[in-house]
Design a protein around this motif. Structure first.
Motif, PDB file in Angstrom:
ATOM      1  N   HIS A 173       0.839  -1.137  -0.250  1.00 25.33           N
ATOM      2  CA  HIS A 173       0.221   0.048  -0.326  1.00 25.33           C
ATOM      3  C   HIS A 173       0.424   1.148   0.001  1.00 25.33           C
ATOM      4  CE1 HIS A 173      -3.119  -2.675   0.775  1.00 25.33           C
ATOM      5  NE2 HIS A 173      -2.927  -3.288   1.269  1.00 25.33           N
ATOM      6  N   TRP A 174       1.663   0.682  -0.021  1.00 27.10           N
ATOM      7  CA  TRP A 174       2.811   2.213  -0.261  1.00 27.10           C
ATOM      8  C   TRP A 174       4.110   2.136  -1.598  1.00 27.10           C
ATOM      9  CZ3 TRP A 174       2.893   6.583   2.888  1.00 27.10           C
ATOM     10  CH2 TRP A 174       2.613   5.881   3.691  1.00 27.10           C
ATOM     11  N   SER A 175       2.850   1.479  -2.601  1.00 29.26           N
ATOM     12  CA  SER A 175       3.963   0.744  -3.818  1.00 29.26           C
ATOM     13  C   SER A 175       3.182   1.980  -4.796  1.00 29.26           C
ATOM     14  CB  SER A 175       3.798  -0.249  -4.382  1.00 29.26           C
ATOM     15  OG  SER A 175       2.447  -0.609  -4.130  1.00 29.26           O
ATOM     16  N   SER A 176       2.045   2.848  -5.082  1.00 33.36           N
ATOM     17  CA  SER A 176       1.035   3.007  -6.280  1.00 33.36           C
ATOM     18  C   SER A 176       0.962   4.424  -5.638  1.00 33.36           C
ATOM     19  CB  SER A 176       0.584   2.479  -6.425  1.00 33.36           C
ATOM     20  OG  SER A 176      -0.194   3.277  -7.495  1.00 33.36           O
ATOM     21  N   ALA A 177       1.395   6.001  -6.494  1.00 33.51           N
ATOM     22  CA  ALA A 177       1.241   6.816  -5.691  1.00 33.51           C
ATOM     23  C   ALA A 177       0.024   6.859  -6.107  1.00 33.51           C
ATOM     24  CB  ALA A 177       1.899   7.865  -6.769  1.00 33.51           C
ATOM     25  N   LEU A 178      -0.751   6.688  -7.441  1.00 41.19           N
ATOM     26  CA  LEU A 178      -2.515   6.631  -7.088  1.00 41.19           C
ATOM     27  C   LEU A 178      -2.914   6.028  -6.145  1.00 41.19           C
ATOM     28  CD1 LEU A 178      -5.160   7.558  -9.005  1.00 41.19           C
ATOM     29  CD2 LEU A 178      -4.832   5.220  -9.876  1.00 41.19           C
ATOM     30  N   LEU A 180      -2.110   5.706  -3.241  1.00 41.02           N
ATOM     31  CA  LEU A 180      -2.229   6.903  -2.425  1.00 41.02           C
ATOM     32  C   LEU A 180      -3.049   7.852  -2.253  1.00 41.02           C
ATOM     33  CD1 LEU A 180       0.534   5.029  -1.356  1.00 41.02           C
ATOM     34  CD2 LEU A 180       1.394   6.624  -0.427  1.00 41.02           C
ATOM     35  N   ALA A 181      -3.356   8.546  -3.449  1.00 39.07           N
ATOM     36  CA  ALA A 181      -3.775   9.529  -3.451  1.00 39.07           C
ATOM     37  C   ALA A 181      -5.328   9.719  -3.392  1.00 39.07           C
ATOM     38  CB  ALA A 181      -4.229  10.093  -5.395  1.00 39.07           C
ATOM     39  N   VAL A 182      -6.545   8.448  -3.681  1.00 33.69           N
ATOM     40  CA  VAL A 182      -6.923   7.662  -3.840  1.00 33.69           C
ATOM     41  C   VAL A 182      -7.534   8.115  -2.636  1.00 33.69           C
ATOM     42  CG1 VAL A 182      -9.025   6.313  -4.024  1.00 33.69           C
ATOM     43  CG2 VAL A 182      -7.800   6.825  -6.005  1.00 33.69           C
ATOM     44  N   ASP A 223       3.999  13.377   0.740  1.00 31.23           N
ATOM     45  CA  ASP A 223       5.508  13.382   0.260  1.00 31.23           C
ATOM     46  C   ASP A 223       5.662  12.256  -0.711  1.00 31.23           C
ATOM     47  OD1 ASP A 223       8.963  14.048   0.847  1.00 31.23           O
ATOM     48  OD2 ASP A 223       8.391  11.996   1.204  1.00 31.23           O
ATOM     49  N   PHE A 224       5.140  10.935  -0.411  1.00 35.67           N
ATOM     50  CA  PHE A 224       5.509  10.170  -1.445  1.00 35.67           C
ATOM     51  C   PHE A 224       4.684  10.509  -2.763  1.00 35.67           C
ATOM     52  CE2 PHE A 224       4.501   5.976  -3.426  1.00 35.67           C
ATOM     53  CZ  PHE A 224       5.479   5.251  -3.384  1.00 35.67           C
ATOM     54  N   ILE A 225       3.422  10.750  -3.183  1.00 41.16           N
ATOM     55  CA  ILE A 225       3.173  11.174  -3.907  1.00 41.16           C
ATOM     56  C   ILE A 225       3.873  12.258  -4.911  1.00 41.16           C
ATOM     57  CG2 ILE A 225       1.226  12.396  -5.005  1.00 41.16           C
ATOM     58  CD1 ILE A 225      -0.679  11.377  -2.453  1.00 41.16           C
ATOM     59  N   GLN A 226       4.531  13.266  -4.471  1.00 43.72           N
ATOM     60  CA  GLN A 226       5.042  14.069  -5.536  1.00 43.72           C
ATOM     61  C   GLN A 226       6.701  13.628  -5.689  1.00 43.72           C
ATOM     62  OE1 GLN A 226       8.013  17.222  -4.375  1.00 43.72           O
ATOM     63  NE2 GLN A 226       8.178  14.783  -2.181  1.00 43.72           N
ATOM     64  N   GLY A 227       6.560  12.491  -4.818  1.00 43.48           N
ATOM     65  CA  GLY A 227       8.521  12.130  -5.217  1.00 43.48           C
ATOM     66  C   GLY A 227       7.897  10.830  -6.215  1.00 43.48           C
ATOM     67  N   TYR A 228       6.305  10.695  -7.024  1.00 41.89           N
ATOM     68  CA  TYR A 228       6.353   9.330  -7.960  1.00 41.89           C
ATOM     69  C   TYR A 228       5.145   9.956  -8.402  1.00 41.89           C
ATOM     70  CZ  TYR A 228      10.034   6.582  -4.637  1.00 41.89           C
ATOM     71  OH  TYR A 228      11.127   5.997  -4.031  1.00 41.89           O
ATOM     72  N   GLU A 242      -3.504  11.682  -9.094  1.00 41.32           N
ATOM     73  CA  GLU A 242      -2.291  11.661  -8.016  1.00 41.32           C
ATOM     74  C   GLU A 242      -2.604  13.481  -8.021  1.00 41.32           C
ATOM     75  OE1 GLU A 242       0.361   7.879 -10.026  1.00 41.32           O
ATOM     76  OE2 GLU A 242       0.957  10.091 -10.458  1.00 41.32           O
ATOM     77  N   TYR A 243      -2.630  14.261  -8.735  1.00 43.78           N
ATOM     78  CA  TYR A 243      -2.702  14.766  -8.566  1.00 43.78           C
ATOM     79  C   TYR A 243      -3.975  15.723  -7.490  1.00 43.78           C
ATOM     80  CZ  TYR A 243       1.210  16.646 -11.561  1.00 43.78           C
ATOM     81  OH  TYR A 243       2.210  17.079 -12.628  1.00 43.78           O
ATOM     82  N   ALA A 244      -5.116  14.939  -8.204  1.00 43.41           N
ATOM     83  CA  ALA A 244      -5.957  15.403  -7.643  1.00 43.41           C
ATOM     84  C   ALA A 244      -6.221  14.961  -5.873  1.00 43.41           C
ATOM     85  CB  ALA A 244      -7.526  14.443  -8.239  1.00 43.41           C
ATOM     86  N   GLY A 245      -5.366  14.132  -5.455  1.00 43.61           N
ATOM     87  CA  GLY A 245      -5.029  13.530  -4.325  1.00 43.61           C
ATOM     88  C   GLY A 245      -4.381  14.193  -3.659  1.00 43.61           C
ATOM     89  N   LEU A 246      -3.548  14.871  -4.343  1.00 42.03           N
ATOM     90  CA  LEU A 246      -2.274  15.874  -3.400  1.00 42.03           C
ATOM     91  C   LEU A 246      -3.047  17.348  -3.088  1.00 42.03           C
ATOM     92  CD1 LEU A 246       0.772  16.228  -2.848  1.00 42.03           C
ATOM     93  CD2 LEU A 246       0.985  16.601  -4.533  1.00 42.03           C
TER      94      LEU A 246
END
Length: 661
Positions: A173-178, A180-182, A223-228, A242-246
């Protein structure tokens, strides 16, 4: 396909810039796996800063009993995950255990996990889905409506168990930025529904400890999303998500110095991708209607969260959302059916509606009716649904009532950038005819991940009743063969040569060679209407073949003539497939296929062809329809086979009429 073959094909579709970027990402992932560059100790949040509330006070039309029943099922440990309904996952569940296969994913650095490997993680879609935390929003809604503390405490129980079982940055669950965003989107809505910083969840020493823990994990998500971010050939709906979640997270929780930078970055990205990923005419470039819904939903949610916090999106952004809604309105038939063009996976960004028969497409049109004060969208939407009620509140309900009730009118009939063209008459009425022809590109970017090999396919709805349909997606698992069938040419109402697909599959979400379709003519006025196009997908054969299709609709005679011309020099086996809704009764009589619906009947005759009705075979092939992810049911497919030698014209005549009474 072996892992090596997939990697070779994937590499073939990358440019040098993407290869360099992916090498850099791989180095970053390895470094993260060794503990470098991680946000292990998030900075202290400024608890005096908080975003404005954005979920409306729900109007009285919300059925609290339905919402609370859904919440009770969650508390009882009964979860709905795709084809699994009421699965006994427990409360709280084992977050790292795939509910379908039982496989427990390893607890190593998330970026070192091969989440495509079923041996390692199980079925990744089933594993990820509960971890998007849509259920937290349901519990928060139930608390907001009833005041029952069990629902509010249930949110804390689920979150605390997730923090304990999925520590940063360990596990899948710490592998896909999408993903994390959802998850952030759902956390933001649950946070707002529960009262934000003033929630009783945060009372006392234990409450403050829980608050700090949640905020720390939110920071780590951002932090994770903005890096991946997904880049290059992967910059499709994943990047938008990813942008939407961030964006929503940085607006909801502006507690850190980095929040302003994240917000600005996400806002720029959303504005840019809204134009890049969508055609000027309102068709999403992935050529997948369900993913168009997902992108529209993210655009809508970000727009509303931004407005509540005084953040304005550009006129170009909102105009694009309106154009996207116009395309959905054009496809939606009088019975509320949306064609299943391209991939679809049933994903919801946030689940706010629990009413039976709820349609995500009609809901989007209802929201857009309010945003743009469009009475035509109101007519297509049909009702002020629960999701729209939560988003717009009592003011939205009043505006809905103020929008006039208008007569049905023809929608936009041509979408030349996206490649879809309509014929028909009496749109929106009980006797409407709505025909859609696909002259579209295969998909978006070099991999065209969610496109299907459906060039020149047609779809037909009569009086709001589906007849000729797109069978859908069914699954994303390639191993069974069903993934490739449902996106194949044979799974669409078009023509195949020598049992080949128009475009060449290169992997689960990848196409190597892509058919190029173009429009030749479109006239949708008067009694005799025409659309004509061609594609070059079979020009790659040893004896190159061009396919041209002309569709003529005679609205007075209730007749459609489909003329397919295959231009070639040698011998070929041509097959046409006509896929019918599962609600039609289809049989062959005197060399003609007869389809009986509930309100209309249809006859189809392919001149000079051997015709057969196929239904629900054991092997991947025609005779199936999938309206939900991972579920399929038998339906009727009329298969027409013709042997040709040199350039040949094949004529299919379709007549239809309403049933008596």
């Amino acid at each position: 396909m072996t892992s090596l073959a997939w990697k070779v094909n994937r590499l073939r579709l990358m440019g040098l810039a993407e290869i360099a970027w992916r090498v850099k990402q791989a180095v970053s992932m390895k470094a993260g796996g060794l503990g470098f560059g991680l946000a292990l100790r998030p900075p202290a949040p400024d608890l005096d800063r908080s975003g404005a509330r954005f979920v409306a006070q729900p109007p009285a039309m919300i059925d609290s009993a339905t919402v609370c029943t859904a919440a009770e099922r969650i508390l009882a440990g009964q979860w709905d995950v795709f084809a699994l309904r009421g699965a006994p996952l427990g409360f709280p569940p084992q977050w790292n255990r795939d509910p379908k296969t039982g496989t427990v994913a390893p607890m190593i650095s998330g970026k070192l996990i091969n989440y495509r490997s079923e041996q390692q993680v199980g079925n990744i879609k089933y594993l990820w889905e509960p971890n998007r935390h849509l259920e937290l929003v349901t519990l928060a809604q139930a608390w907001r409506l009833s005041g029952d503390e069990r629902y509010r405490d249930g949110v804390r129980t689920l979150l605390q168990s997730w923090f304990d079982q999925c520590p940063y940055p360990q596990g899948v669950h710490w592998s896909s930025a999408l993903e994390l965003a959802v998850r952030l989107l759902n956390w933001a809505f649950a946070w707002d529904l529960l009262g934000g910083m003033s929630s009783a969840l945060f009372d006392g020493v234990d409450g403050q400890r829980f608050l700090r823990q949640w905020l720390d994990v939110i920071y780590q998500h951002c932090d994770f999303i903005q890096g991946y971010f997904s880049r290059h050939s992967s910059a499709n709906n994943h990047l938008f998500g990813e942008y939407a979640g961030l964006f929503v997270a940085s607006v909801t929780w502006p507690q850190w110095p980095q929040s302003a930078r994240w917000q600005a970055m996400a806002l720029r990205g959303l504005e840019r991708e809204a134009q890049l990923q969508n055609c000027p005419d309102g068709v999403n470039r992935e050529q997948a209607v369900y993913y168009q819904h997902e992108v529209m939903d993210m655009m809508l949610l970000c727009l509303l969260v931004g407005r509540a916090n005084g953040i304005k999106f550009s006129p170009a952004y909102t105009q694009q959302l309106e154009r996207l809604a116009e395309f959905l309105a054009a496809l939606l038939d009088a019975g509320g059916h949306m064609p299943m063009i391209g991939d679809g996976d049933d994903a919801l960004m946030v689940r706010l509606a629990h009413q039976p028969g709820w349609s995500p497409f009609c809901s989007l049109l209802a929201s857009c009716a309010l945003l743009f004060e469009r009475a035509d969208f109101k007519r297509q939407a049909g009702r002020f649904d629960e999701k729209t009620a939560w988003l717009f509140g009592a003011a939205g309900a009043a505006l809905w009532e103020d929008l006039p009730v208008v007569d049905a009118a023809p929608p936009r009939l041509a979408f030349p950038d996206g490649g879809y063209f309509l014929l028909g008459h009496r749109f929106g009425r009980a006797d409407e005819v709505r025909l859609v022809m696909d002259c579209a590109p295969l998909g978006y970017l070099s991999i065209a991940a969610h496109g299907h090999a459906d060039a020149l396919a047609i779809l037909l709805s009569l009086g709001g009743e589906e007849f000729l349909i797109d069978p859908g997606t069914y699954t994303y698992r390639a191993e069974s063969g069903w993934r490739d069938y449902f996106r194949s040419t044979a799974a669409h109402n078009t023509l195949s040569i020598d049992d080949c697909d128009q475009s060449v599959i290169g992997g689960n979400f990848m196409w190597l060679k892509k058919a190029r379709a173009r429009l030749l003519a479109h006239s949708a006025e008067g009694a005799l209407q025409v659309v004509e196009g061609e594609h070059d997908g079979y020009a790659r054969l040893a004896d190159p073949v061009m396919h041209r299709r002309k569709v003529e609709l005679d609205t007075q005679a209730n007749c459609i003539v489909v003329t397919d011309t295959v231009s070639c020099a040698a011998r070929h086996r041509v097959r046409l497939h006509w896929h019918f809704s599962e609600h039609c009764q289809v049989a062959l009589h005197d060399g003609r296929a007869e389809a009986l619906g509930q309100r209309s009947s249809l006859r189809l005759h392919c001149e000079g062809a051997e015709m057969a009705v196929l239904r629900g075979g054991a092997e991947p092939g025609p005779g199936w329809i999938s309206r939900r992810y991972d579920r399929k049911v038998p339906t009727a497919t009329v298969a027409c086979s013709v042997a040709v030698h040199g350039t040949t014209t094949i004529r299919t005549v379709i007549t239809f009429q309403p049933l008596p009474g």
